[in-house]
Structure formats: C-alpha cells, structure tokens
Design an enzyme around this catalytic site. Structure first.
Site, mmCIF file in Angstrom:
data_model
loop_
_atom_site.group_PDB
_atom_site.id
_atom_site.type_symbol
_atom_site.label_atom_id
_atom_site.label_comp_id
_atom_site.label_asym_id
_atom_site.label_seq_id
_atom_site.Cartn_x
_atom_site.Cartn_y
_atom_site.Cartn_z
ATOM 1 C CB CYS A 151 4.330 3.267 -8.765
ATOM 2 S SG CYS A 151 5.318 3.196 -7.256
ATOM 3 C CB CYS A 154 3.018 4.554 -5.407
ATOM 4 S SG CYS A 154 4.622 4.825 -6.148
ATOM 5 C CG ASP A 155 -0.659 3.956 -6.730
ATOM 6 O OD1 ASP A 155 -0.580 4.774 -5.804
ATOM 7 O OD2 ASP A 155 -0.486 4.246 -7.928
#
Ligand code: NAP
Length: 325
Positions: A151, A154-155
C-alpha cells in the site's frame, strides 16, 4: 460463552471478520446492547488472520487520533479491547459455512456438514476483508513492514529519497509507482511481460515520469536482506539472466482478492468477487445482511474507510432489528 458446533444459538447480530470494519461494527452494536458475536478468524501463516491486514503492518501514521503513529497490531488490539469493553463476544474461530437462504441466518464453525449451525443470527455483518495477492516467495510475510509493502498510500512516506521497486503491470502498479515518485529518488517497475495491462492514460503517466524506469520481462525471485529489505534478486524470463536490484522498498501491486468464498452463490458480487452493497449503504440485497470494509471496497482500501463502513453496517443492522419488532 463458548461457541459450540451445531448448537444453533440464536443471536441478534453476528459479525464475521475482525479488521477495522468488523471491530467497529462490534463496538457500535455492543454499545447498542445487541450483544454481537464476532467470529474473528484464526491465526494462520498467510495474510489471512484475525485483525486483518493491519496485523501485517508496522507503523500506521495516517489513522486519526494517533499523532505519533501506532503499530498496526497495537491498533487492532485497541479496537478489540474497546469492543470487548462493551460486551462484544469474540471467538477465535473461522466461519466454515453460512446459509443465507432463510432467516435467522445460519453460521457454521468447524464441521461444515453438521446439520445445525453454531449460530443463527437475525442480522449478519460481513467484514471478511481482502488480501493483497503476493508473490509467494520465501520470507515474504516476514518482510512485510520491513521494506515490503502492498500500500503506497500507507507506506510511501517511509521511503523518502530511496530507490523503490513496484511489481506489476496493471493500473494499480502504475498508480502506486506514480504516487511513490513523490517520495522516492527512483522507482523501478518490474513487470513479467514486455507490455503493460494498465490503461493507456495510466501507462502514459508512468512513461512520462522521469523518476520511473521499467524492468521488462522480469520476475522477482528472492527478497534480499536479513531484518530489512536491501535488494531483490531478479530473473529475466527470456534470458534467465539473474541480476540484483538495490532497493530498500518494494511494493507488490499485482491485485487483490476479496475473502468472499464463503458467500459464493448466496450474496451478489462483482465479477471480481467483491460484495455488492446498495448506494450509500452497507446493506446487501438480502434483508439483514450487511457488508463493510475491504470485502466490499475495491477503491479506498483504508483502515479508516473500513471503520467508517463498519459503523454504517452497525447502525443499519440496529435499525433493521428494530424494524422486526
Ligand atoms: P490487474 O489489472 O489484474 O493487474 C495485475 C498485474 O500484475 C498484471 O500486470 C499482471 O501481469 C501482474 N501479475 C499478476 N500476477 C503476477 C505474479 N504472480 N507475478 C508478477 N506479476 C503478476 O490488477 P490491478 O492493477 O490491481 O487492477 C485491478 C482492477 O482495478 C483493474 O480493473 C484496474 O483497472 C482497476 N484499477 C483502476 C485504477 C484507476 O483507474 N485509477 C487504479 C488501480 C486499479 P500480466 O499483465 O502479465 O497478467
């Protein structure tokens, strides 16, 4: 109270799945005194486990309310504790079969061919999530959160000024790679063929981005590095030539699989297997069956949106149960 095979215990609300969606639904239905029974799943060596995908995540920095960030498993433990505080009954077990042909809906655990289900629920909330399709390489699950991710939203932030690889040739891979160029010094897209599956516009966006380069006809054979990713061993599928790509981040973007096998033939789904819900609602076509989180979301796929739809499912289940009286 134990959950017994074949007992046929009647409950108001059963929740299958225990990621942010299922546990938010549990918090809301428990606070509405509906005594929800949650089947949280069972630990396994794959990405399919209680708590959902956040259990495989290290730092979560975008979940509101945690300005310093929080570890994925800790966040899920907090969801769980909060649900239990209000009386949610959580069982570490998988549903093995559901029967949605009559109400109250039957839910089996263990032996799926037993005559009687373990539970009969007047309202059922489905929050079984989805899984990122992975490459099935050695140490893959251990590497997630240590350089390996599924993701970019997200990251991506953790890979500022680093060289990152993205695996895949579809729209997801192009989108992730393009997004990652906001942070990375360089992004290498590794694709197993010499042409992309992605739509033309997404391809063009990637081709024209000077921080993106492509490794065609290539597959990842191994993750290198001990405690964190330090590179990838790559094989050219045409020549069998092996090379090492020095990257500290690798994003797998080869698709997602919703966990909907249990509902095949019983709940309407998209061709891709995601459950269909009514517009602006968590309701499915079946009265009293609601779906929330990634099992019905192939677009946002975020913990916060999953929690939001879990809240919707709980409120709709509560109103549905009221309407039965
Ligand atoms: P996808 O379209 O199924 O593409 C998956 C890609 O991964 C393909 O290029 C495939 O290679 C490759 N792949 C599959 N298994 C692999 C493996 N084991 N090893 C290496 N490579 C592998 O999946 P997606 O990109 O996630 O997209 C899913 C759907 O969502 C699509 O309909 C897409 O259009 C849509 N989507 C849209 C947007 C957008 O419009 N903004 C963004 C994301 C996704 P091959 O090409 O060789 O099969």
């Amino acid at each position: 109270m134990p959950l017994l095979e074949g007992e046929g215990r009647e409950v108001d609300v059963a929740i299958i799945g225990s990621g942010p969606a299922g546990l938010t639904a549990a918090i809301y239905t428990a606070r509405a005194d509906l005594k929800p029974v949650v089947l949280e799943g069972e630990p396994s060596s794959t990405s399919d486990q209680p708590g959902g995908q956040l259990m495989l995540t290290t730092d979560v920095e975008n979940f509101p309310g945690f300005p310093e960030g929080v570890m994925g498993p800790e966040l899920m433990q907090r969801f769980r504790d909060q649900a239990e505080r209000f009386g949610a009954e959580i069982h570490t077990v998988k549903a093995s079969r559901v029967d949605l042909s009559q109400q109250p809906y039957g839910i089996w655990v263990g032996n799926a061919s037993a005559n009687e289900p373990a539970l009969r629920a007047k309202a059922l909330i489905v929050s079984t999530g989805a899984q990122s399709i992975m490459l099935d390489l050695d140490r893959e699950i251990n590497m997630v959160g240590h350089g390996l991710s599924t993701c970019a939203t997200c990251d991506g932030f953790f890979f500022r000024d680093q060289h990152i690889a993205v695996v895949g040739g579809g729209d997801s891979a192009m989108e992730e790679a393009t997004f990652l160029t906001r942070f990375a010094s360089k992004v290498t897209i590794i694709h197993r063929r010499d042409s992309l599956r992605a739509s033309k516009i997404m391809q063009q966006r990637a081709f024209s981005n000077e921080r993106i380069r492509f490794m065609w006809n290539s597959v990842v054979e191994a993750y290198l590095g001990d405690s964190a990713l330090s590179g990838l061993r790559i094989r050219n599928v045409n020549t069998n030539e092996i090379s090492v790509l020095d990257v500290t981040g690798c994003f797998i973007a080869i698709g997602h699989r919703p966990n909907t096998g249990l509902f095949a033939g019983q709940l309407p789904m998209k061709e891709s297997g995601y459950l269909l819900t009514k517009a602006n609602s968590a309701a499915t076509e079946l009265a009293g069956v609601f779906a929330c989180g990634d099992v019905q979301d192939d677009f946002y796929r975020q913990a916060i949106t999953a929690a939001g739809t879990g809240c919707m499912a709980a409120i709709e289940a509560e109103r549905y149960l009221e309407s039965l009286h």
